[in-house]
Design a protein around this motif. Structure first.
Motif, PDB file in Angstrom:
ATOM      1  N   PHE A  48       6.782   0.440 -12.814  1.00 38.44           N
ATOM      2  CA  PHE A  48       5.856   0.004 -11.896  1.00 38.44           C
ATOM      3  C   PHE A  48       6.478   0.149 -10.551  1.00 38.44           C
ATOM      4  O   PHE A  48       7.486   0.670 -10.331  1.00 38.44           O
ATOM      5  CB  PHE A  48       5.386  -1.568 -11.877  1.00 38.44           C
ATOM      6  CG  PHE A  48       6.838  -2.422 -12.019  1.00 38.44           C
ATOM      7  CD1 PHE A  48       7.510  -2.814 -10.867  1.00 38.44           C
ATOM      8  CD2 PHE A  48       6.980  -2.981 -13.413  1.00 38.44           C
ATOM      9  CE1 PHE A  48       8.506  -3.759 -10.883  1.00 38.44           C
ATOM     10  CE2 PHE A  48       8.205  -3.996 -13.303  1.00 38.44           C
ATOM     11  CZ  PHE A  48       8.980  -4.347 -12.189  1.00 38.44           C
ATOM     12  N   GLN A  49       5.598   0.453  -9.510  1.00 36.44           N
ATOM     13  CA  GLN A  49       6.111   0.409  -8.093  1.00 36.44           C
ATOM     14  C   GLN A  49       5.982  -0.725  -7.776  1.00 36.44           C
ATOM     15  O   GLN A  49       5.085  -1.708  -7.909  1.00 36.44           O
ATOM     16  CB  GLN A  49       5.175   1.576  -7.573  1.00 36.44           C
ATOM     17  CG  GLN A  49       5.302   2.861  -7.801  1.00 36.44           C
ATOM     18  CD  GLN A  49       6.820   3.304  -7.236  1.00 36.44           C
ATOM     19  OE1 GLN A  49       7.557   2.586  -6.566  1.00 36.44           O
ATOM     20  NE2 GLN A  49       7.166   4.514  -7.711  1.00 36.44           N
ATOM     21  N   VAL A  50       6.502  -1.149  -6.496  1.00 35.92           N
ATOM     22  CA  VAL A  50       6.657  -2.652  -5.588  1.00 35.92           C
ATOM     23  C   VAL A  50       6.056  -2.429  -4.397  1.00 35.92           C
ATOM     24  O   VAL A  50       6.317  -1.530  -3.549  1.00 35.92           O
ATOM     25  CB  VAL A  50       7.792  -3.112  -5.600  1.00 35.92           C
ATOM     26  CG1 VAL A  50       7.824  -4.538  -5.107  1.00 35.92           C
ATOM     27  CG2 VAL A  50       8.519  -3.054  -7.153  1.00 35.92           C
ATOM     28  N   ALA A  51       5.051  -3.228  -4.070  1.00 31.13           N
ATOM     29  CA  ALA A  51       4.553  -3.142  -2.685  1.00 31.13           C
ATOM     30  C   ALA A  51       4.984  -4.604  -2.058  1.00 31.13           C
ATOM     31  O   ALA A  51       4.690  -5.692  -2.605  1.00 31.13           O
ATOM     32  CB  ALA A  51       3.145  -3.053  -2.900  1.00 31.13           C
ATOM     33  N   GLN A  52       5.414  -4.521  -0.785  1.00 30.67           N
ATOM     34  CA  GLN A  52       5.718  -5.784  -0.155  1.00 30.67           C
ATOM     35  C   GLN A  52       4.433  -5.909   0.997  1.00 30.67           C
ATOM     36  O   GLN A  52       4.579  -5.028   1.776  1.00 30.67           O
ATOM     37  CB  GLN A  52       7.115  -5.809   0.318  1.00 30.67           C
ATOM     38  CG  GLN A  52       7.389  -6.871   1.063  1.00 30.67           C
ATOM     39  CD  GLN A  52       8.751  -7.293   1.377  1.00 30.67           C
ATOM     40  OE1 GLN A  52       9.380  -8.305   1.156  1.00 30.67           O
ATOM     41  NE2 GLN A  52       9.426  -6.261   2.161  1.00 30.67           N
ATOM     42  N   ASN A  53       4.019  -6.948   1.019  1.00 27.94           N
ATOM     43  CA  ASN A  53       3.040  -7.309   2.173  1.00 27.94           C
ATOM     44  C   ASN A  53       1.954  -6.021   2.297  1.00 27.94           C
ATOM     45  O   ASN A  53       1.583  -5.513   3.363  1.00 27.94           O
ATOM     46  CB  ASN A  53       3.476  -7.532   3.630  1.00 27.94           C
ATOM     47  CG  ASN A  53       3.994  -8.832   3.598  1.00 27.94           C
ATOM     48  OD1 ASN A  53       3.800  -9.670   2.612  1.00 27.94           O
ATOM     49  ND2 ASN A  53       5.029  -9.074   4.401  1.00 27.94           N
ATOM     50  N   LYS A  54       1.762  -5.611   1.001  1.00 29.93           N
ATOM     51  CA  LYS A  54       0.303  -4.474   0.894  1.00 29.93           C
ATOM     52  C   LYS A  54       1.130  -3.112   1.392  1.00 29.93           C
ATOM     53  O   LYS A  54       0.080  -2.122   1.611  1.00 29.93           O
ATOM     54  CB  LYS A  54      -0.596  -4.726   1.601  1.00 29.93           C
ATOM     55  CG  LYS A  54      -1.394  -6.241   0.984  1.00 29.93           C
ATOM     56  CD  LYS A  54      -2.777  -6.263   1.707  1.00 29.93           C
ATOM     57  CE  LYS A  54      -3.282  -7.539   1.358  1.00 29.93           C
ATOM     58  NZ  LYS A  54      -3.207  -8.196   0.021  1.00 29.93           N
ATOM     59  N   LEU A  55       2.310  -2.633   1.317  1.00 28.04           N
ATOM     60  CA  LEU A  55       2.997  -1.531   1.528  1.00 28.04           C
ATOM     61  C   LEU A  55       3.798  -1.430   0.378  1.00 28.04           C
ATOM     62  O   LEU A  55       4.969  -2.082   0.483  1.00 28.04           O
ATOM     63  CB  LEU A  55       3.739  -1.495   2.925  1.00 28.04           C
ATOM     64  CG  LEU A  55       4.618  -0.268   3.367  1.00 28.04           C
ATOM     65  CD1 LEU A  55       3.755   0.943   3.625  1.00 28.04           C
ATOM     66  CD2 LEU A  55       5.338  -0.687   4.645  1.00 28.04           C
ATOM     67  N   ILE A  56       4.035  -0.144   0.079  1.00 28.88           N
ATOM     68  CA  ILE A  56       4.810   0.444  -1.094  1.00 28.88           C
ATOM     69  C   ILE A  56       6.336   0.205  -0.487  1.00 28.88           C
ATOM     70  O   ILE A  56       6.479   1.004   0.637  1.00 28.88           O
ATOM     71  CB  ILE A  56       4.275   1.952  -1.691  1.00 28.88           C
ATOM     72  CG1 ILE A  56       3.115   1.653  -2.265  1.00 28.88           C
ATOM     73  CG2 ILE A  56       5.493   2.203  -2.643  1.00 28.88           C
ATOM     74  CD1 ILE A  56       2.990   1.148  -3.736  1.00 28.88           C
TER      75      ILE A  56
END
Lengths: 77, 356
Positions: A48-56
């Motif tokens: 998976f990819q990770v997004a923090q506060n809706k940003l990759i």
């Protein structure tokens, strides 16, 4: 602080939840990943990819958000 | 122009916009769950030239969501069947059906004939090929992908924006990520995502601000929630793609799609080789014609030893290693592979039986 973790697609099935809270002091995204993988050993960090506060974000990024989302790629059409 | 009057009435479209639609050339890759609604709405909207590429045939299990087809289309090529239905929907546009698979040899020349590419495929191999070919030909890609109740939507490579690889740099290597035809999907989900793809195509054509670039939209049909995730452009990666020839991405097969064969049937076939992928010295050993042993651990570097003109019956002891070997073989264009049921023990038993 409490971080809200969101799971998409197959990850929500594997963790049996769409979101959950994780208590986390400070550190990098990869440190949060460690906690998540301890809780859900059936997840694989490369799926998976990770997004923090809706940003990759890169996993080396420091945690400064309240929401982390785990996104798997979908192949279906 | 009565056909398009409801579009022309919109300030954002008008006569000029309708002309832009008539002058557009759109290639839809995959005429399945996503491709069907995209094609329907683009045809109805009067997109001047539509290309449809799909080498798949219409099956009964498609009809639950691939609404361009009916029972009379069963067994027909999807691109051809879609073209037939769409020509009735709107005979004033040009539709090209390509009943082949998008590949490294046809992608560039095909993309150059169109101005917008729609990704409605069902496998990672083609998704990465679309991405790379679109970067090389500077075409925007309207991307859609689905999983059970969830969908992803974005516009990649639009006005120099981020690409699919900026989101997912490499194809996944875990077989679970691979879309099995056995995985369920809510029939209306591809219709929702596909219609949103058609919407993005029209926005690009009409130059309406707000094209979904630099963002991934994630839709959940169960909760009706939509999440937008921002994607940053990875310049280094895009430059790499620009400076290398198209490459075929390794794509794992859903293991349930690997063809199995029984020992009896395998032994009756002419022009086959039995490829044993066990390690050297594993028991039982086999002595037979058309037999070759290359351990799974060495198969990638010894592909040249395998005869490409024969059907390949792959075997091991328990059936797992042979499946992995078939994945590697198929990734390297050995398309005629079968997994031997029962492996070496079953084969040996049958050979002994036949010798009596």
């Amino acid at each position: 602080m409490n971080i809200n973790i969101k799971y998409f697609g197959v990850l929500a099935e594997k963790t049996a939840c769409q979101e959950e809270q994780i208590d986390f002091e400070s550190g990098k995204v990869s440190d949060v990943m460690k906690l998540i993988l301890e809780r859900h050993p059936n997840l694989k960090p490369e799926e998976f990819q990770v997004a923090q506060n809706k940003l990759i974000v890169d996993r080396e990024a420091s945690v400064d958000g309240t929401e982390i989302a785990l996104l798997p790629p979908f192949s279906g059409g | 122009m009565e056909r398009y009057s409801r579009h022309i009435l919109l300030n954002e479209v008008g006569q000029k916009g309708q002309e832009k639609i008539s002058n557009a050339r759109v290639l839809v890759v995959g005429a399945g769950g996503l491709g069907c609604p995209v094609l329907q709405y683009l045809t109805a909207a009067g997109v001047g030239e539509l290309g449809i590429i799909d080498d798949d045939l219409v099956e009964m299990s498609n009809l639950q969501r691939q609404v361009l087809y009916g029972t009379s289309s069963l067994g027909l090529n999807k691109a051809e069947a879609a073209k037939k239905r769409l020509e009735d929907l709107n005979p004033s546009i040009i539709i090209h059906a390509y009943s082949e698979k998008l590949s490294i040899s046809n992608a560039i020349s095909l993309f150059e004939k169109y101005t917008i590419i729609v990704d409605g495929t069902d496998n990672f191999e083609t998704r990465y090929l679309i991405n790379d070919a679109a970067i090389l030909t500077k075409r925007p890609v309207v991307y859609g992908a689905i999983y059970k109740f969830e969908g992803q939507l974005s516009v990649f490579n639009y006005n120099d924006g981020p690409s699919y690889r900026c989101l997912f740099p490499e194809p996944p290597q875990n077989p679970e990520a691979v879309n099995c035809s056995q995985v369920g999907v809510l029939g209306v989900l591809p219709a929702i995502i596909g219609s949103m793809q058609a919407n993005e195509v029209l926005k690009i054509i009409l130059e309406i601000k707000g094209v979904l670039t630099g963002k991934l939209s994630c839709y959940d049909a169960k909760t009706s929630n939509v999440h937008h995730i921002k994607i940053t452009k990875n310049e280094r990666l895009i430059n790499e793609i620009k400076n290398r020839p198209l490459k075929k991405e390794v794509s794992l097969l859903c293991t349930s799609n690997i063809q199995e064969i029984t020992v009896e049937k395998a032994l009756k076939k002419a022009n086959v080789i039995f490829l044993d992928v066990r390690e050297m010295g594993e028991e039982p050993t086999l002595e037979m014609d058309n037999y070759q042993q290359i351990p799974l651990s060495k198969i990638s570097e010894n592909l040249y030893e395998i005869n490409t003109d024969s059907e390949i019956i792959v075997l091991c002891q328990g059936g797992e290693r042979s499946k992995n070997a078939i994945q590697i073989l198929i990734q390297n264009n050995f398309n005629n592979c079968h997994n031997l049921k029962g492996g070496a023990p079953a084969l040996l038993a049958q050979l002994k039986h036949n010798a009596v």
